[in-house]
Design an enzyme around this catalytic site. Structure first.
Site, PDB file in Angstrom:
ATOM      1  N   ARG A  99      25.858   2.599  -4.897  1.00 31.41           N
ATOM      2  CA  ARG A  99      25.100   3.402  -5.720  1.00 31.41           C
ATOM      3  C   ARG A  99      24.330   2.374  -6.983  1.00 31.41           C
ATOM      4  O   ARG A  99      23.611   3.171  -7.710  1.00 31.41           O
ATOM      5  CB  ARG A  99      25.825   4.615  -6.272  1.00 31.41           C
ATOM      6  CG  ARG A  99      26.954   4.529  -7.217  1.00 31.41           C
ATOM      7  CD  ARG A  99      27.833   5.794  -7.366  1.00 31.41           C
ATOM      8  NE  ARG A  99      28.723   5.541  -8.503  1.00 31.41           N
ATOM      9  CZ  ARG A  99      29.853   5.000  -8.341  1.00 31.41           C
ATOM     10  NH1 ARG A  99      30.429   4.617  -7.283  1.00 31.41           N
ATOM     11  NH2 ARG A  99      30.812   4.824  -9.536  1.00 31.41           N
ATOM     12  N   HIS A 133      27.392 -20.160 -35.283  1.00 26.38           N
ATOM     13  CA  HIS A 133      28.593 -20.950 -35.757  1.00 26.38           C
ATOM     14  C   HIS A 133      29.706 -19.980 -35.905  1.00 26.38           C
ATOM     15  O   HIS A 133      30.844 -20.489 -35.711  1.00 26.38           O
ATOM     16  CB  HIS A 133      28.291 -20.993 -37.458  1.00 26.38           C
ATOM     17  CG  HIS A 133      27.853 -19.687 -38.038  1.00 26.38           C
ATOM     18  ND1 HIS A 133      26.346 -19.317 -37.640  1.00 26.38           N
ATOM     19  CD2 HIS A 133      28.499 -18.970 -38.778  1.00 26.38           C
ATOM     20  CE1 HIS A 133      26.244 -18.054 -38.258  1.00 26.38           C
ATOM     21  NE2 HIS A 133      27.456 -17.969 -39.182  1.00 26.38           N
ATOM     22  N   HIS A 180      29.734  -2.651 -11.993  1.00 28.83           N
ATOM     23  CA  HIS A 180      28.667  -1.433 -12.080  1.00 28.83           C
ATOM     24  C   HIS A 180      27.449  -2.006 -12.480  1.00 28.83           C
ATOM     25  O   HIS A 180      26.309  -1.411 -12.237  1.00 28.83           O
ATOM     26  CB  HIS A 180      28.903  -0.442 -13.039  1.00 28.83           C
ATOM     27  CG  HIS A 180      30.401   0.313 -12.474  1.00 28.83           C
ATOM     28  ND1 HIS A 180      30.790   1.407 -13.114  1.00 28.83           N
ATOM     29  CD2 HIS A 180      31.016   0.152 -11.487  1.00 28.83           C
ATOM     30  CE1 HIS A 180      31.795   1.880 -12.555  1.00 28.83           C
ATOM     31  NE2 HIS A 180      32.008   1.300 -11.375  1.00 28.83           N
TER      32      HIS A 180
END
Length: 144
Positions: free
Chosen positions: A133, A10, A99
């Site tokens: 990475r 809500h 990331h």
């Protein structure tokens, strides 16, 4: 892009209505898992169906909204295939995609306005996962 999944409680309903208009202007399809009014309700009732839709591939990505963003985000992140990121400024949305490969954008309905939501969604949808990475880190997220 697949159908975008939407969920709110809500407290997030009004911002979700803005999100739907924003998506419609772009011509993007969405599926609204509720809620459908400002009547008091429980965010897990709408977060779990969205989480299941993300996991199954029915929807990708998702947008979820509750008052603070915390409850709906916590619930969504119980799903192994979901990486829900609470974003209250555009820079956080960008980093969540770059990331963390976030696949559900969570926004705090009581704390941001439509203009801020516009900027957050723009960053989220215009940013790609950097991979590199970050892949190894994201792959370590699911509980085995």
């Amino acid at each position: 892009m697949k159908t975008i999944g939407l969920a709110s409680d809500h407290a997030g309903f009004e911002l979700k209505q803005f999100v739907k208009e924003w998506l419609e202007k772009k011509g993007w399809e969405y599926k609204d898992f509720g809620t459908y009014s400002t009547d008091s309700c429980d965010y897990p009732d709408f977060a779990h169906p969205l989480g299941e839709a993300i996991e199954s591939g029915e929807c990708y990505p998702g947008i979820a909204i509750c008052g603070s963003g915390q409850g709906i985000g916590i619930t969504l992140n119980k799903h192994q295939g979901v990486r829900a990121a609470l974003c209250w400024i555009p820079e956080i949305a960008k980093l969540a995609r770059q990331h963390n490969d976030a696949n559900v954008l969570v926004m705090p309905g009581r704390f941001i306005d439509n203009d801020t939501a516009d900027k957050i969604m723009t960053e989220f949808f215009n940013t790609e996962f950097e991979a590199g990475r970050h892949v190894n880190r994201v792959n370590k997220i699911p509980v085995k």
